[in-house]
Scaffold this active site. Structure first.
Site, PDB file in Angstrom:
ATOM      1  N   ASP A  15      -0.980  -1.034   6.292  1.00  0.00           N
ATOM      2  CA  ASP A  15      -1.061  -0.561   7.666  1.00  0.00           C
ATOM      3  C   ASP A  15      -2.458  -0.157   8.099  1.00  0.00           C
ATOM      4  O   ASP A  15      -2.670   0.184   9.258  1.00  0.00           O
ATOM      5  CB  ASP A  15      -0.116   0.631   7.876  1.00  0.00           C
ATOM      6  CG  ASP A  15      -0.673   1.920   7.291  1.00  0.00           C
ATOM      7  OD1 ASP A  15      -1.342   1.840   6.237  1.00  0.00           O
ATOM      8  OD2 ASP A  15      -0.447   2.991   7.878  1.00  0.00           O
TER       9      ASP A  15
ATOM     10  N   THR B 200      -0.006   4.815   1.524  1.00  0.00           N
ATOM     11  CA  THR B 200      -0.043   5.652   2.720  1.00  0.00           C
ATOM     12  C   THR B 200       0.312   4.847   3.959  1.00  0.00           C
ATOM     13  O   THR B 200      -0.318   3.846   4.270  1.00  0.00           O
ATOM     14  CB  THR B 200      -1.438   6.277   2.889  1.00  0.00           C
ATOM     15  OG1 THR B 200      -1.750   7.024   1.717  1.00  0.00           O
ATOM     16  CG2 THR B 200      -1.468   7.200   4.094  1.00  0.00           C
TER      17      THR B 200
ATOM     18  N   ASP C  30       0.850  -1.178   0.000  1.00  0.00           N
ATOM     19  CA  ASP C  30       0.000   0.000   0.000  1.00  0.00           C
ATOM     20  C   ASP C  30       0.894   1.239   0.000  1.00  0.00           C
ATOM     21  O   ASP C  30       2.099   1.133   0.226  1.00  0.00           O
ATOM     22  CB  ASP C  30      -0.896  -0.046   1.237  1.00  0.00           C
ATOM     23  CG  ASP C  30      -1.776   1.172   1.361  1.00  0.00           C
ATOM     24  OD1 ASP C  30      -2.377   1.564   0.353  1.00  0.00           O
ATOM     25  OD2 ASP C  30      -1.848   1.738   2.463  1.00  0.00           O
TER      26      ASP C  30
END
Length: 635
Positions: free
Chosen positions: A505, A309, A307
């Site tokens: 995250d 961000t 991912d």
């Protein structure tokens, strides 16, 4: 696989039976000693048979059958000491294996704990707290500061400031005006606001993510034990050699000696010892591996998906630019804004104050600080009136706003802009954005060197933002605008190319983490749900720990295989010697103990694995080096 408690109990029985028999032998009671050895071995054998039956019922086939044959033969032929030694070898190996295979719970407790259990509903002019299941589409709800939005909906009145980081990966709070749509699972980072639920909580985006995590976990096939992959060939060889010995010699004791030497303790012991040692080394390197099967899969990874961000980027806003009115300097603006920002715990205020400190500014203490939730701050800094925040907030405290209006008219703003007013004038603007991690390029290069052949960015960001973030990085494919379900589909497609690792995250990453062969969560600042769904957790906020863990996993598996092949080779030599009559069952059991010691010592080399050296993580990042891009909703 037996439970940890059963495995420990069987090991204790094996030790007790063998020790009791040895003591009885020393005091001149050989018959009672034989009974003690037989009793201990019989209990272990009973537990082993139950385990084999359960495994076969599940369609799993392992080397435990050889151990059961050798113990049964030893008891039938009265070789009770040999039976007790084999029982101890098996129980000890099983205990090590149980320790290696213990899993951290993946019941998504953190994900479920975060979900609201009730909502504040406005009905008939009254405010009442109701169970979440009572909320229907069209209900008007009050969301208090710090609460999590209980359902998908729209802002009914006023402006909301929503922290969507757990759901979308967006690191900056987002302003949602009246009529704006949002999803459940967002935290209210501003003042209280009213919303209208657009659907029931059970049909919300948050509930959908919970269901996807559960489905992805259940659909993934379990990983076979490394030792069991050699079970069929080794068992066939053992049966053939033992059967051939019986056909040629008609000597059951000699056949038993072959079975005892063939007891696969080198396989049962060497693999878990090497894997547990590798897991220990990963933990010392800052990566928690949740079970032994994860380390095995990590050692074979060929494709990495991640991912943006909070994974490729730092996940929190950082100052990336300062524009100043011609009558002010950037240093003056930063000093004033940094000083006032000390009076707030808001993520943007904290970023401005921290940047000012890193730039060596001595920040004066602010006075008379007042904060408008979701708008900005006002106060006094060294006798001057200062305002920091959104344009409307700063402009309301400024008589001269011409510079700001001109700047806004030019457009081209990126990231989040915090305007700064000093002494009744709009003096400047501070731009913040989520920037690429300082260690990202080094970490991805190390992943290439560690054997990862394909690197894919899969993010909810817009294509322009995603492509700009990976500029200059060794990334093979960028998939932008991906929803949680589309991330899962991407992981499954990449699985056709080889073993996959997904790194993320946020809550929105949890389904993809669960679907991957190995899900890795950035646990230092990431959502707890991601850590629950993941197979491994990076315990420090440093992406460079992942290539270290992969290298450790590869070395650990190599050492485990070395021990397996060495142990099988020595066992085969012993089996041949036993078939020729050079070893009795007891001598064969003792020889096998010696082989066990040798393979364990070799497996323990995994504790000394040194991953490729790397520089220490950087504590900060200059604006010039950061090449920042603003985060976008949906990451």
């Amino acid at each position: 696989m037996q439970s940890v408690h059963v495995t420990r109990a069987l090991f204790a029985v094996a030790v007790l039976g063998l020790a009791t028999g040895l003591v009885l032998t020393l005091v001149g009671r050989p018959e009672q000693a034989s009974l003690a050895w037989a009793a201990g071995a019989a209990v272990v054998l009973a537990g082993l048979v139950v385990s084999i039956v359960v495994s076969l019922w599940r369609g799993e086939f392992g080397l435990d059958i050889v151990a059961a044959l050798s113990m049964t033969g030893a008891l039938v032929l009265g070789e009770t000491l040999a039976a007790a030694v084999v029982a101890l070898m098996y129980a000890g190996g099983s205990m090590l294996e149980a320790f290696a295979e213990r899993r951290a719970g993946r019941d998504m407790t953190a994900l479920l704990a975060r979900a609201p259990r009730s909502a504040w509903r406005l009905r008939g002019g009254k405010l009442e707290e109701v169970p979440l299941g009572s909320v229907e589409a069209g209900d008007r709800l009050l969301v208090r500061p710090g609460d999590v939005t209980p359902a998908d909906g729209v802002v009914a009145d006023g402006e909301a400031l929503l922290d969507q980081s757990a759901m979308t990966g967006e690191s900056l709070p987002v302003r949602a005006p009246t009529g704006a749509e949002f999803v459940s699972g967002c935290a209210n980072a501003g003042g209280a606001f009213e919303m209208v639920a657009s659907r029931r909580p059970s049909e919300s985006a948050y509930a959908g993510i919970v269901r996807m995590v559960s489905a992805a976990q259940q659909s993934r096939a379990p990983m076979a034990r490394l030792a069991d992959r050699y079970a069929m060939a080794f068992l066939g060889l053992t049966v053939a050699l033992a059967g051939g010995t019986w056909l040629v010699t008609h000597d059951p004791v000699r056949m038993l000696a072959v079975l005892v030497v063939a007891t696969p303790c080198p396989l049962i012991l060497a693999v878990p010892v090497a894997i547990v040692a590798g897991m220990s080394r990963c933990a010392r390197a800052g990566v928690l591996i949740k079970n032994a099967g994860v380390l095995e899969r990590l050692s074979r990874v060929t494709a990495l998906l991640f991912d943006k961000t909070g994974t490729l980027t730092v996940g929190t806003p950082m100052v990336v630019g300062i524009d100043a009115h011609e009558d002010f300097t950037p240093d003056e603006i930063l000093a004033a804004a940094g000083a006032l920002s000390q009076g707030s715990s808001h993520v943007v205020s904290a970023a401005i104050a921290e940047h000012a400190r890193r730039q060596g500014r001595a920040l004066a203490p602010p006075r008379a600080v007042s904060e408008a939730h979701g708008a900005g701050l006002t106060g006094e800094v060294q006798g001057r009136r200062v305002a920091v925040g959104a344009y409307d907030h700063v402009a309301a405290h400024a008589a001269d706003r011409s510079w700001a209006e001109s700047r806004r008219a030019r457009g081209g703003e990126r990231g989040m802009t915090a305007y700064v007013g000093i002494g009744g004038r709009v003096a400047g603007a501070i731009t913040l954005a989520d920037v690429v991690r300082p260690e990202a390029a080094r970490a991805l290069a190390r992943l290439r060197r560690s054997g990862v052949s394909r690197i894919v960015l899969v993010t909810g960001d817009a294509p322009a933002v995603a492509n700009a973030a990976v500029k200059g990085l060794p990334v093979d494919l960028v998939i932008a605008g991906a929803s949680p379900a589309e991330k899962v589909d991407t992981v499954r497609r990449e699985h056709g190319r080889g073993t996959t690792v997904m790194v993320g995250d946020g809550v929105n990453d949890a389904p993809a983490l669960a679907a991957a062969d190995v899900g890795v969560a950035m646990g230092a600042r990431g959502a707890a749900a991601a850590s629950e769904a993941a197979d491994a957790v990076i315990l420090v906020d440093d992406l460079d720990r992942l290539p270290s863990a992969i290298l450790i996993a590869r070395h650990s598996r190599r050492i485990a295989l070395q021990s397996v092949w060495a142990g099988m080779g020595l066992s085969l030599a012993g089996m041949v010697a036993a078939s020729l009559g050079y070893l009795s069952p007891l001598e064969g059991a003792l020889l096998q103990e010696g082989i066990d010691v040798a393979v364990i010592v070799n497996a323990l080399r995994a504790l000394r694995i040194q991953a490729e050296s790397r520089p220490e993580p950087q504590s900060g990042r200059t604006e010039e080096a950061a090449a920042p891009q603003p985060a976008a909703p949906g990451a």
